[in-house]
Write an enzyme that holds these catalytic residues in place. Structure first.
Site, PDB file in Angstrom:
ATOM      1  N   GLY A   1      -4.194  15.689  16.407  1.00 10.27           N
ATOM      2  CA  GLY A   1      -3.128  16.582  15.964  1.00 10.27           C
ATOM      3  C   GLY A   1      -3.727  17.892  15.499  1.00 10.27           C
TER       4      GLY A   1
ATOM      5  N   CYS B   1      -9.846  11.804  16.624  1.00 15.93           N
ATOM      6  CA  CYS B   1      -9.819  13.221  16.219  1.00 15.93           C
ATOM      7  C   CYS B   1      -9.130  13.366  14.857  1.00 15.93           C
ATOM      8  CB  CYS B   1      -9.173  14.076  17.304  1.00 15.93           C
ATOM      9  SG  CYS B   1      -9.549  15.842  17.106  1.00 15.93           S
ATOM     10  N   TYR B   2      -7.933  13.976  14.783  1.00 14.08           N
ATOM     11  CA  TYR B   2      -7.215  14.073  13.505  1.00 14.08           C
ATOM     12  C   TYR B   2      -7.055  12.684  12.889  1.00 14.08           C
ATOM     13  CZ  TYR B   2      -3.468  15.042  10.119  1.00 14.08           C
ATOM     14  OH  TYR B   2      -2.715  15.142   8.970  1.00 14.08           O
TER      15      TYR B   2
ATOM     16  N   HIS C   1     -12.319  12.556  21.931  1.00 15.98           N
ATOM     17  CA  HIS C   1     -11.126  11.988  22.575  1.00 15.98           C
ATOM     18  C   HIS C   1     -11.525  11.028  23.715  1.00 15.98           C
ATOM     19  CE1 HIS C   1      -7.969  14.511  20.728  1.00 15.98           C
ATOM     20  NE2 HIS C   1      -8.936  15.402  20.616  1.00 15.98           N
TER      21      HIS C   1
ATOM     22  N   GLU D   1      -9.591   9.179  25.380  1.00 16.63           N
ATOM     23  CA  GLU D   1      -8.501   9.021  26.350  1.00 16.63           C
ATOM     24  C   GLU D   1      -8.556  10.025  27.495  1.00 16.63           C
ATOM     25  OE1 GLU D   1      -6.768  11.783  23.132  1.00 16.63           O
ATOM     26  OE2 GLU D   1      -8.300  10.231  23.329  1.00 16.63           O
TER      27      GLU D   1
ATOM     28  N   SER E   1      18.738   9.663  44.107  1.00 14.26           N
ATOM     29  CA  SER E   1      18.271  10.966  44.605  1.00 14.26           C
ATOM     30  C   SER E   1      17.321  10.817  45.784  1.00 14.26           C
ATOM     31  CB  SER E   1      17.549  11.713  43.479  1.00 14.26           C
ATOM     32  OG  SER E   1      16.313  11.080  43.186  1.00 14.26           O
ATOM     33  N   GLY E   2      16.741   9.623  45.921  1.00 13.47           N
ATOM     34  CA  GLY E   2      15.708   9.431  46.930  1.00 13.47           C
ATOM     35  C   GLY E   2      14.314   9.630  46.380  1.00 13.47           C
ATOM     36  N   GLY E   3      14.226  10.077  45.108  1.00  9.75           N
ATOM     37  CA  GLY E   3      12.929  10.206  44.453  1.00  9.75           C
ATOM     38  C   GLY E   3      12.409   8.838  44.031  1.00  9.75           C
ATOM     39  N   VAL E   4      11.187   8.825  43.511  1.00 11.12           N
ATOM     40  CA  VAL E   4      10.527   7.560  43.183  1.00 11.12           C
ATOM     41  C   VAL E   4      11.295   6.784  42.111  1.00 11.12           C
ATOM     42  CG1 VAL E   4       8.395   6.496  42.329  1.00 11.12           C
ATOM     43  CG2 VAL E   4       8.273   8.492  43.821  1.00 11.12           C
ATOM     44  N   ASP E   5      11.667   7.461  41.015  1.00  8.69           N
ATOM     45  CA  ASP E   5      12.289   6.761  39.881  1.00  8.69           C
ATOM     46  C   ASP E   5      13.623   6.126  40.268  1.00  8.69           C
ATOM     47  OD1 ASP E   5      10.133   7.743  38.502  1.00  8.69           O
ATOM     48  OD2 ASP E   5      11.240   9.349  37.514  1.00  8.69           O
ATOM     49  N   SER E   6      14.514   6.922  40.870  1.00  8.26           N
ATOM     50  CA  SER E   6      15.840   6.382  41.183  1.00  8.26           C
ATOM     51  C   SER E   6      15.745   5.312  42.272  1.00  8.26           C
ATOM     52  CB  SER E   6      16.807   7.489  41.600  1.00  8.26           C
ATOM     53  OG  SER E   6      16.489   8.027  42.855  1.00  8.26           O
ATOM     54  N   SER E   7      14.796   5.465  43.200  1.00 12.45           N
ATOM     55  CA  SER E   7      14.639   4.467  44.268  1.00 12.45           C
ATOM     56  C   SER E   7      14.170   3.123  43.721  1.00 12.45           C
ATOM     57  CB  SER E   7      13.632   4.965  45.320  1.00 12.45           C
ATOM     58  OG  SER E   7      14.111   6.129  45.945  1.00 12.45           O
TER      59      SER E   7
ATOM     60  N   LYS F   1       4.923   7.015  35.006  1.00  5.65           N
ATOM     61  CA  LYS F   1       5.146   7.299  36.426  1.00  5.65           C
ATOM     62  C   LYS F   1       4.263   6.438  37.333  1.00  5.65           C
ATOM     63  CE  LYS F   1       7.346  10.125  39.262  1.00  5.65           C
ATOM     64  NZ  LYS F   1       8.782  10.406  39.145  1.00  5.65           N
TER      65      LYS F   1
END
Length: 512
Positions: free
Chosen positions: A55, A82-83, A169, A171, A223-229, A369
Site C-alpha cells: 500500500g 511490503c506495507y 513483492h 507476487e 455477447s459471444g465473449g469468453v465470460d458470457s459464453s 479471467k
C-alpha cells in the site's frame, strides 16, 4: 462446499488481485477482503493463511490503514508484503522509518534458505522492490531472513507464531522465485493440500446452479465473449432448455463472429438451450450516424443494447433468473470501494431496471479471467472461443476513429481478419492483445496507374501481464510487411498501414 482458503487483506496495494491469482495458481482458493474486515468474520471464514498486501501509506502516520494486533494471536499464519511487512513490524514493536535510500525495481536479495519461506530457492535471488519506508529494526522474537545492500530487513519471520514478512513483492513476475515463495507459504507454512481445481469447481458450480434454479426460467445476455459464453454453457449443463440466451449482433463484431457464435450456441450447436439472435446492425448504424466522440459512441452502443435486449425479454415474458457474467475482479473492485474508471464499460449491469426477473445469478463471480478460460476448457467449449483475446463491448465502434459507417466496419473487419490470420500463421505467441483499427485519416496513394485517396489502417499489438500497463510488441518486420501488402491489396478503401509503437501509458491499449 467447504474448501481450504487463504485470505488477502487489502491495504490499498495495486497488486491485491495479483496476489490472489498467484495463490490460486498454487491450487489454493484465495479471496481478497478489505483490511477493515472484522476479526469475527475472519474467524468465521476459517482461513488456512492470511496475506497483508502492500500500500502507498506510511505505517507510522495516524491516518494510515491498520488492523487489530489481535490478528496475530489467532494462530493463523500471516505473510506481510511490503506495507504489510512494515505494518506487522510496527504493530509488534519493531521500528519502521523513512529509508535513507528508496528502492524501486529489480534488486538482488540475499535470503536464508533454511526458512520455510525460501526452501528450494537460491540464497541470492532477484526481487521486485517498491518502497520509500523500511523496517529499521525487527520486532522482538523475529529473525531477519533476507537483506539487500540498502535494506537491512528485506525479509523476517517468527516461525513459532507462523508470522512471515517480505519487503519485496513475491507476487510480481519480476521477483524471480516469487511463485515458489508463495507456494512455500501456502504449503510449508499454512499446510494447504491444494484442492482448488477447475474440474471440481465446474462440477460443484453446475450442481449449485441446478439446486438454486430448480424449475425456474433463466435469461442470459450472450455477447459471444469468453465470460458470457462460459456462463451460458455452465447454465446449459445445469438446467438445459430452462435457459434462453439472447445474442444481440450489433454489427460491430469481428469478421464472421456473429455466425461463429450462432454455430456454437444456435439450434445446430452442441448445447441444450434456447438461442435467439437479433440482427440489429442497421439499427446501430442509424443511431451512430454523425457521432464521432468515443465516449458518446460507447454510451449509445450500451444503451441501444439494453433497448434491444429489453424488447426481446418482453417477448419472452417474466423469468425467474437473469444471468450476469460478473467475474472476481469486478467483485473485488466493488467490494473494496474502488473506482478507477477511465472509460465507460459496456455490460449488462443496467439490465435489472428493464427486465422482469426475480433474482440475478453470477456463476463466475469467484473466478479470475484465466480461471474462466480454464472452466471453459473443462466444459468443452471450442478453444478458439475460450482463448479469444479481450474484445470491447462496444466492439469495432471504438476501433473506428470518427463516425461509424457500414463501409468502415467492413474495412476494419477485413483488415483485422488478415492481421489475425498472419499472426497465427507466423506462430507468434504471448501477445496480450492485437487488432487492426481504422484511423479517420485519408491520404493520397498510387495503386496501379491510378491516384487513390483512401484510409489508413493502424495495427496494434501489446505485451502485458495485467492490462494495467503495456508495451508495444516487436512484431517481426517480415510479418508486418506481409500484413501490409495483403491489407492494401485485398481491402478496398485502404492505401496505407501504420504500426502503433506506443505503450500504456501514455496511450490506452484500445485505439479509440
Amino acid at each position: 462446499m467447504n474448501r481450504e482458503m487463504v485470505i488477502v487483506l487489502d491495504f490499498g496495494g495495486q497488486y491485491n488481485q495479483l496476489i490472489a491469482r498467484r495463490v490460486r495458481e498454487c491450487s489454493v482458493y484465495c479471496e481478497v477482503l478489505p483490511h477493515t474486515t472484522s476479526l469475527d468474520e475472519i474467524r468465521e471464514r476459517n482461513p488456512r493463511g492470511i496475506i497483508f498486501t502492500g500500500g502507498p501509506a506510511s505505517v507510522y502516520k495516524e491516518d494510515s490503514p491498520t488492523i487489530s494486533p489481535e490478528i496475530f494471536e489467532l494462530g493463523i499464519p500471516v505473510l506481510g508484503i511490503c506495507y504489510g511487512s512494515q505494518l506487522m513490524a510496527h504493530l509488534l514493536g519493531g521500528r519502521v522509518e523513512t529509508a535513507p535510500v528508496s528502492e524501486y525495481g529489480h534488486t538482488e536479495v540475499e535470503v536464508d534458505v533454511s526458512s520455510k519461506l525460501f526452501q528450494g530457492i537460491s540464497s541470492k535471488t532477484v526481487c521486485w522492490m517498491s518502497h520509500t519506508d523500511y523496517i529499521a529494526a525487527a520486532p522482538e522474537g523475529f529473525r531477519i531472513t533476507g537483506y539487500s545492500p540498502v535494506c537491512p530487513v528485506a525479509a523476517m519471520e517468527c516461525e513459532s507464531r507462523k508470522l512471515y514478512a517480505t519487503q519485496f513483492h513475491p507476487e510480481v513476475l519480476h521477483t524471480k522465485d516469487g511463485k515458489q515463495m508463495l507456494s512455500n507459504f501456502v504449503y510449508n507454512v499454512c499446510g494447504c493440500s491444494g484442492d482448488w481445481k477447475m474440474d471440481s469447481f465446474v462440477e460443484s458450480a453446475i450442481q449449485a446452479m441446478r439446486e438454486k434454479i430448480g424449475s425456474g426460467k433463466v435469461l442470459c445476455a450472450l455477447s459471444g465473449g469468453v465470460d458470457s459464453s462460459v456462463a451460458a454453457v455452465l447454465l446449459s449443463k445445469a438446467v438445459g432448455r430452462q435457459l434462453t440466451c439472447v445474442f444481440v449482433d450489433h454489427g460491430l463484431l469481428r469478421k464472421n463472429e456473429g455466425d461463429e457464435v450462432e454455430a456454437v450456441f444456435g439450434p445446430n450447436g452442441p448445447y441444450e438451450l434456447n438461442f435467439i439472435r437479433v440482427n440489429a446492425q442497421e439499427r446501430y448504424y442509424e443511431k451512430l450516424k454523425g457521432v464521432t466522440e468515443p465516449e458518446e459512441k460507447r454510451k449509445i452502443i450500451g444503451e441501444e443494447f439494453i433497448r434491444v435486449f429489453e424488447e426481446e425479454a418482453k417477448k419472452i415474458g417474466a423469468v425467474d433468473f437473469l444471468v450476469q457474467g460478473t467475474i472476481y475482479p469486478d467483485v473485488i473492485e466493488s467490494g473494496l470501494g474502488k473506482s478507477a474508471v477511465i472509460k465507460s464499460h459496456h455490460n449488462v449491469g443496467g439490465l435489472p431496471d428493464y427486465v422482469d426477473f426475480k433474482e440475478i445469478v453470477e456463476p463466475l463471480r469467484l473466478l479470475f479471467k484465466d480461471e474462466v478460460r480454464a472452466a471453459g476448457r473443462e466444459l468443452g467449449i471450442p478453444e478458439y472461443l475460450v482463448s479469444r483475446q479481450p474484445f470491447p463491448g462496444p466492439g469495432l465502434g471504438i476501433r473506428i476513429i470518427g463516425e461509424v459507417t457500414a463501409e468502415k466496419v467492413r474495412i476494419v473487419q477485413d483488415a483485422d481478419a488478415i492481421y489475425r490470420e498472419e499472426i497465427a500463421k507466423a506462430g507468434i505467441e504471448g501477445l496480450g492483445q492485437y487488432f487492426a483499427a481504422l484511423s479517420n485519416m485519408r491520404s493520397v496513394g498510387v495503386m496501379g496507374d491510378e491516384r487513390t485517396y483512401d484510409y489508413a489502417v493502424v495495427l496494434r499489438a501489446v505485451m502485458t501481464s495485467d492490462f494495467m500497463t503495456a508495451e508495444a510488441a516487436e512484431i517481426p518486420w517480415d510479418v508486418l510487411h506481409k500484413v501490409t501488402n495483403r491489407i492494401v491489396n485485398e481491402v478496398k478503401g485502404v492505401n496505407r498501414v501504420f504500426y502503433d509503437c506506443t505503450g500504456k501509458p501514455p496511450a490506452t491499449i484500445e485505439f479509440e
